[in-house]
Design a protein around this motif. Structure first.
Motif, PDB file in Angstrom:
ATOM      1  N   LYS A 130       9.501 -21.704   8.384  1.00  0.00           N
ATOM      2  CA  LYS A 130       8.042 -21.820   8.396  1.00  0.00           C
ATOM      3  C   LYS A 130       7.409 -20.747   7.500  1.00  0.00           C
ATOM      4  CE  LYS A 130       7.313 -19.212  12.674  1.00  0.00           C
ATOM      5  NZ  LYS A 130       6.137 -18.400  12.488  1.00  0.00           N
ATOM      6  N   GLY A 131       6.101 -20.919   7.247  1.00  0.00           N
ATOM      7  CA  GLY A 131       5.402 -20.006   6.335  1.00  0.00           C
ATOM      8  C   GLY A 131       5.026 -18.690   6.997  1.00  0.00           C
ATOM      9  N   GLY A 132       4.720 -17.700   6.174  1.00  0.00           N
ATOM     10  CA  GLY A 132       4.184 -16.431   6.674  1.00  0.00           C
ATOM     11  C   GLY A 132       5.207 -15.460   7.220  1.00  0.00           C
ATOM     12  N   VAL A 133       6.500 -15.750   7.054  1.00  0.00           N
ATOM     13  CA  VAL A 133       7.515 -14.838   7.601  1.00  0.00           C
ATOM     14  C   VAL A 133       7.919 -13.761   6.579  1.00  0.00           C
ATOM     15  CG1 VAL A 133       8.455 -16.544   9.221  1.00  0.00           C
ATOM     16  CG2 VAL A 133       9.468 -16.351   6.951  1.00  0.00           C
ATOM     17  N   GLY A 134       7.340 -13.854   5.371  1.00  0.00           N
ATOM     18  CA  GLY A 134       7.655 -12.873   4.341  1.00  0.00           C
ATOM     19  C   GLY A 134       8.767 -13.354   3.404  1.00  0.00           C
ATOM     20  N   LYS A 135       8.908 -14.670   3.292  1.00  0.00           N
ATOM     21  CA  LYS A 135       9.981 -15.233   2.454  1.00  0.00           C
ATOM     22  C   LYS A 135       9.854 -14.793   0.990  1.00  0.00           C
ATOM     23  CE  LYS A 135       9.260 -19.413   1.577  1.00  0.00           C
ATOM     24  NZ  LYS A 135       8.598 -19.037   0.312  1.00  0.00           N
ATOM     25  N   SER A 136       8.634 -14.886   0.442  1.00  0.00           N
ATOM     26  CA  SER A 136       8.470 -14.527  -0.970  1.00  0.00           C
ATOM     27  C   SER A 136       8.706 -13.029  -1.186  1.00  0.00           C
ATOM     28  CB  SER A 136       7.066 -14.895  -1.461  1.00  0.00           C
ATOM     29  OG  SER A 136       6.891 -16.282  -1.348  1.00  0.00           O
ATOM     30  N   THR A 137       8.258 -12.225  -0.229  1.00  0.00           N
ATOM     31  CA  THR A 137       8.482 -10.774  -0.299  1.00  0.00           C
ATOM     32  C   THR A 137       9.980 -10.493  -0.346  1.00  0.00           C
ATOM     33  OG1 THR A 137       6.516 -10.490   1.046  1.00  0.00           O
ATOM     34  CG2 THR A 137       8.007  -8.603   0.934  1.00  0.00           C
ATOM     35  N   GLN A 325      17.671  -6.241   8.656  1.00  0.00           N
ATOM     36  CA  GLN A 325      16.499  -6.255   9.540  1.00  0.00           C
ATOM     37  C   GLN A 325      15.457  -5.385   8.848  1.00  0.00           C
ATOM     38  OE1 GLN A 325      18.763  -5.151  13.166  1.00  0.00           O
ATOM     39  NE2 GLN A 325      17.810  -6.968  14.067  1.00  0.00           N
ATOM     40  N   ILE A 326      14.436  -6.042   8.308  1.00  0.00           N
ATOM     41  CA  ILE A 326      13.419  -5.320   7.538  1.00  0.00           C
ATOM     42  C   ILE A 326      12.217  -5.047   8.444  1.00  0.00           C
ATOM     43  CG2 ILE A 326      11.951  -5.393   5.442  1.00  0.00           C
ATOM     44  CD1 ILE A 326      14.923  -5.710   4.730  1.00  0.00           C
ATOM     45  N   PRO A 327      11.827  -3.792   8.604  1.00  0.00           N
ATOM     46  CA  PRO A 327      10.689  -3.513   9.497  1.00  0.00           C
ATOM     47  C   PRO A 327       9.349  -3.885   8.862  1.00  0.00           C
ATOM     48  CG  PRO A 327      11.478  -1.490   8.476  1.00  0.00           C
ATOM     49  CD  PRO A 327      12.403  -2.584   8.015  1.00  0.00           C
ATOM     50  N   LEU A 328       8.327  -3.943   9.686  1.00  0.00           N
ATOM     51  CA  LEU A 328       6.965  -4.063   9.163  1.00  0.00           C
ATOM     52  C   LEU A 328       6.680  -2.758   8.439  1.00  0.00           C
ATOM     53  CD1 LEU A 328       5.003  -5.608  12.135  1.00  0.00           C
ATOM     54  CD2 LEU A 328       4.809  -6.365   9.764  1.00  0.00           C
ATOM     55  N   SER A 329       6.210  -2.848   7.220  1.00  0.00           N
ATOM     56  CA  SER A 329       6.014  -1.623   6.456  1.00  0.00           C
ATOM     57  C   SER A 329       4.693  -1.696   5.702  1.00  0.00           C
ATOM     58  CB  SER A 329       7.188  -1.447   5.486  1.00  0.00           C
ATOM     59  OG  SER A 329       6.828  -0.630   4.410  1.00  0.00           O
ATOM     60  N   LYS A 330       3.844  -0.711   6.005  1.00  0.00           N
ATOM     61  CA  LYS A 330       2.520  -0.687   5.362  1.00  0.00           C
ATOM     62  C   LYS A 330       2.693  -0.482   3.850  1.00  0.00           C
ATOM     63  CE  LYS A 330      -1.906   1.643   5.978  1.00  0.00           C
ATOM     64  NZ  LYS A 330      -2.140   2.989   5.490  1.00  0.00           N
ATOM     65  N   SER A 331       3.596   0.417   3.472  1.00  0.00           N
ATOM     66  CA  SER A 331       3.713   0.712   2.030  1.00  0.00           C
ATOM     67  C   SER A 331       4.316  -0.476   1.284  1.00  0.00           C
ATOM     68  CB  SER A 331       4.505   1.991   1.789  1.00  0.00           C
ATOM     69  OG  SER A 331       5.855   1.774   2.025  1.00  0.00           O
ATOM     70  N   LEU A 332       5.197  -1.223   1.941  1.00  0.00           N
ATOM     71  CA  LEU A 332       5.763  -2.426   1.306  1.00  0.00           C
ATOM     72  C   LEU A 332       4.640  -3.413   0.999  1.00  0.00           C
ATOM     73  CD1 LEU A 332       8.382  -4.197   0.661  1.00  0.00           C
ATOM     74  CD2 LEU A 332       8.164  -5.056   2.964  1.00  0.00           C
ATOM     75  N   ARG A 333       3.776  -3.623   1.978  1.00  0.00           N
ATOM     76  CA  ARG A 333       2.667  -4.566   1.814  1.00  0.00           C
ATOM     77  C   ARG A 333       1.697  -4.067   0.742  1.00  0.00           C
ATOM     78  NH1 ARG A 333      -2.158  -4.478   1.712  1.00  0.00           N
ATOM     79  NH2 ARG A 333      -2.484  -3.251   3.590  1.00  0.00           N
ATOM     80  N   LYS A 335       2.222  -1.923  -1.767  1.00  0.00           N
ATOM     81  CA  LYS A 335       2.816  -1.942  -3.109  1.00  0.00           C
ATOM     82  C   LYS A 335       2.882  -3.367  -3.623  1.00  0.00           C
ATOM     83  CE  LYS A 335       5.617   2.228  -3.351  1.00  0.00           C
ATOM     84  NZ  LYS A 335       5.335   2.800  -4.631  1.00  0.00           N
ATOM     85  N   GLU A 336       3.227  -4.289  -2.732  1.00  0.00           N
ATOM     86  CA  GLU A 336       3.340  -5.685  -3.153  1.00  0.00           C
ATOM     87  C   GLU A 336       1.988  -6.210  -3.642  1.00  0.00           C
ATOM     88  OE1 GLU A 336       5.968  -8.330  -0.910  1.00  0.00           O
ATOM     89  OE2 GLU A 336       4.167  -9.553  -0.707  1.00  0.00           O
ATOM     90  N   ASP A 337       0.931  -5.866  -2.929  1.00  0.00           N
ATOM     91  CA  ASP A 337      -0.410  -6.321  -3.349  1.00  0.00           C
ATOM     92  C   ASP A 337      -0.774  -5.771  -4.727  1.00  0.00           C
ATOM     93  OD1 ASP A 337      -0.732  -7.822  -1.149  1.00  0.00           O
ATOM     94  OD2 ASP A 337      -2.101  -6.467  -0.095  1.00  0.00           O
ATOM     95  N   LEU A 338      -0.240  -4.588  -5.056  1.00  0.00           N
ATOM     96  CA  LEU A 338      -0.549  -3.983  -6.358  1.00  0.00           C
ATOM     97  C   LEU A 338       0.437  -4.409  -7.454  1.00  0.00           C
ATOM     98  CD1 LEU A 338      -1.255  -0.335  -5.130  1.00  0.00           C
ATOM     99  CD2 LEU A 338      -2.958  -1.956  -5.983  1.00  0.00           C
TER     100      LEU A 338
HETATM  101  P1  ADP Z   1       5.791 -16.191   2.962  1.00  0.00           P
HETATM  102  O1  ADP Z   1       6.407 -16.313   1.607  1.00  0.00           O
HETATM  103  O2  ADP Z   1       6.791 -16.354   4.064  1.00  0.00           O
HETATM  104  O3  ADP Z   1       4.601 -17.047   3.165  1.00  0.00           O
HETATM  105  P2  ADP Z   1       4.885 -13.593   2.024  1.00  0.00           P
HETATM  106  O4  ADP Z   1       6.105 -12.985   1.469  1.00  0.00           O
HETATM  107  O5  ADP Z   1       3.878 -14.148   1.079  1.00  0.00           O
HETATM  108  O6  ADP Z   1       5.273 -14.688   3.124  1.00  0.00           O
HETATM  109  O7  ADP Z   1       4.220 -12.501   2.964  1.00  0.00           O
HETATM  110  C1  ADP Z   1       3.013 -12.707   3.642  1.00  0.00           C
HETATM  111  C2  ADP Z   1       2.275 -11.357   3.772  1.00  0.00           C
HETATM  112  O8  ADP Z   1       3.049 -10.500   4.611  1.00  0.00           O
HETATM  113  C3  ADP Z   1       2.113 -10.636   2.432  1.00  0.00           C
HETATM  114  O9  ADP Z   1       0.874 -10.000   2.405  1.00  0.00           O
HETATM  115  C4  ADP Z   1       3.231  -9.577   2.456  1.00  0.00           C
HETATM  116  O10 ADP Z   1       2.877  -8.417   1.716  1.00  0.00           O
HETATM  117  C5  ADP Z   1       3.315  -9.267   3.929  1.00  0.00           C
HETATM  118  N1  ADP Z   1       4.656  -8.841   4.335  1.00  0.00           N
HETATM  119  C6  ADP Z   1       5.831  -9.510   4.191  1.00  0.00           C
HETATM  120  N2  ADP Z   1       6.844  -8.795   4.704  1.00  0.00           N
HETATM  121  C7  ADP Z   1       6.321  -7.643   5.175  1.00  0.00           C
HETATM  122  C8  ADP Z   1       6.854  -6.479   5.833  1.00  0.00           C
HETATM  123  N3  ADP Z   1       8.155  -6.360   6.109  1.00  0.00           N
HETATM  124  N4  ADP Z   1       5.981  -5.491   6.157  1.00  0.00           N
HETATM  125  C9  ADP Z   1       4.651  -5.590   5.885  1.00  0.00           C
HETATM  126  N5  ADP Z   1       4.087  -6.649   5.294  1.00  0.00           N
HETATM  127  C10 ADP Z   1       4.902  -7.669   4.951  1.00  0.00           C
END
Ligand code: ADP
Length: 384
Positions: A130-137, A325-333, A335-338
């Protein structure tokens, strides 16, 4: 690459043995036997195994060992050489020894119904139920992790409805150029990339139906002039419906990785994704659990916001490997946005290190899949 150790006579083992005995035991077979007691921690078998040991010879009292690794592991080669040397020195402290390491990525098997893609050794799909799990990240950071291991890597954003790759690579607003009849891959963070986001505006809604989506994706794959590479990461759209199934059937895949969050409901989706790949005889290399926990920046306490134990359940119930097992990470999010990477070879952050370790597991898993199917390419040469 090889290193040679000099002769040093002042060693406890040497002094405590008769010199003649010591020289008599210095045979290729004795050395091979001794090496069989030392396991490669990543591959899980010994350095004497035919899958890696290709040559063991003694030439004018110099021991020559040649090992060939089926995946790129530049970062750990020196460490391995030192471990092997120390192990040999326990019995033969005075040995002059040259250890040569070769590494390369094999082209792996793909589905019987499709041909491998020319110039791209391995395409690995990253899927999620499903969507929103961070697949693209995860897909992007896996690509960067493989690159950090020394591989040449490309990434194809197959998420036609929600292309996020241009933003994550810091390439927003860039349009793909065409060179004659092919698109030129857009370069970002050292990766070759292609995405629908380079062809249409972010605001343009994609209202295509299934068959159009999969033919658009095949065009992105086949009409892009990719430079040769070891791995291409394919970021599939979320879900396990017709679109994903058609893509997985038509694209030559060496393996797949499934991304999930730890809740039970997400795990049920992992099972569906696993079944989809299994049906198509595409090896599932493992599962990456994302957003596994959150560490409080004030007190360091770990909180399992989406529950825990999901990964272990996958290992137990389906026999799948839990790759990370990747934790929720503020800096990951952030940096990714930038469009900034967390995986950089020079200064690896904690998040970055997790992805490099995970990428190495993926590369090993893929290499071992093939090794189990194949006899060793060459016989070991053991001679005095
Ligand atoms: P999907 O491809 O599954 O829809 P995304 O990779 O686009 O999901 O991620 C959705 C949002 O969650 C993005 O803003 C991304 O930066 C954030 N995100 C993904 N993984 C993490 C993580 N481990 N910690 C913090 N934010 C995350």
């Amino acid at each position: 690459m090889g290193i040679t150790i000099p002769i040093s006579a002042n060693n406890f083992h040497y002094q405590s043995r008769n010199k003649a005995d010591y020289m008599n035991s210095f045979t290729p077979e004795a050395i091979r036997q001794h090496l069989s007691k030392l396991q490669d921690p990543e591959l899980g078998f010994s350095y004497s195994d035919k899958r890696v040991l290709r040559e063991l010879t003694i030439d004018e009292s110099q021991l020559n060992i040649r090992l060939v690794y089926p995946y790129l592991t530049e970062v750990k080669m020196q460490q391995r050489q030192e471990t092997i040397l120390k192990h040999i020195q326990v019995i033969w402290p005075d040995v002059r020894c040259k250890i040569e390491f070769k590494q390369h990525t094999n082209r792996h098997k793909v589905q019987n119904s499709v041909k491998p893609k020319f110039g791209v050794k391995n395409i690995i799909a990253v899927a999620s139920g499903k969507g929103g799990v961070g697949k693209s990240t995860v897909a992007l950071n896996l690509a960067l992790g493989l690159q950090a291991l020394g591989a040449r890597v490309a990434i194809l954003d197959a998420d036609i409805y929600g292309p996020s790759l241009p933003r994550m690579l810091g390439q927003v607003g860039i349009k793909a150029e065409a060179d004659g009849k092919n698109f030129v891959p857009v370069e970002g963070l050292g990766l070759q990339s292609m995405s629908m986001g380079y062809l249409v505006d972010e605001q343009t809604p994609m209202i295509w139906r299934g068959p159009m989506v999969s033919s658009a994706l095949q065009q992105l794959l086949n009409d892009t002039a990719w430079q040769s590479c070891d791995y291409m990461i394919l970021d599939l759209p979320p879900g396990t419906g017709d679109i994903q199934l058609t893509m997985a059937q038509k694209i030559p895949l060496s393996g797949a990785v499934v991304v999930t969050t730890p809740q039970d409901i997400a795990l049920a989706d992992v099972y569906k994704a696993y079944k989809m790949f299994e049906k198509l005889k595409i090896p599932v290399l493992g599962v990456i659990e994302n957003m596994s926990y959150h560490t409080c920046s004030e007190c360091g306490h770990e909180e399992h916001i989406f529950g825990s134990g999901g990964g272990d359940k996958l290992v137990k119930d389906f026999g799948l490997d839990l790759l990370a097992q990747i934790p929720l990470s503020k800096s990951l999010r952030e940096k990714e946005d930038l469009g900034e990477p967390v995986v950089t070879p020079s200064a690896l952050t904690e998040d970055g290190q997790r992805f490099v370790t995970c990428a190495e597991k993926v590369a090993i898993k893929l290499a071992c899949e093939e090794m189990e199917l194949q006899a060793p390419i060459q016989k070991i040469k053991v001679s005095a």
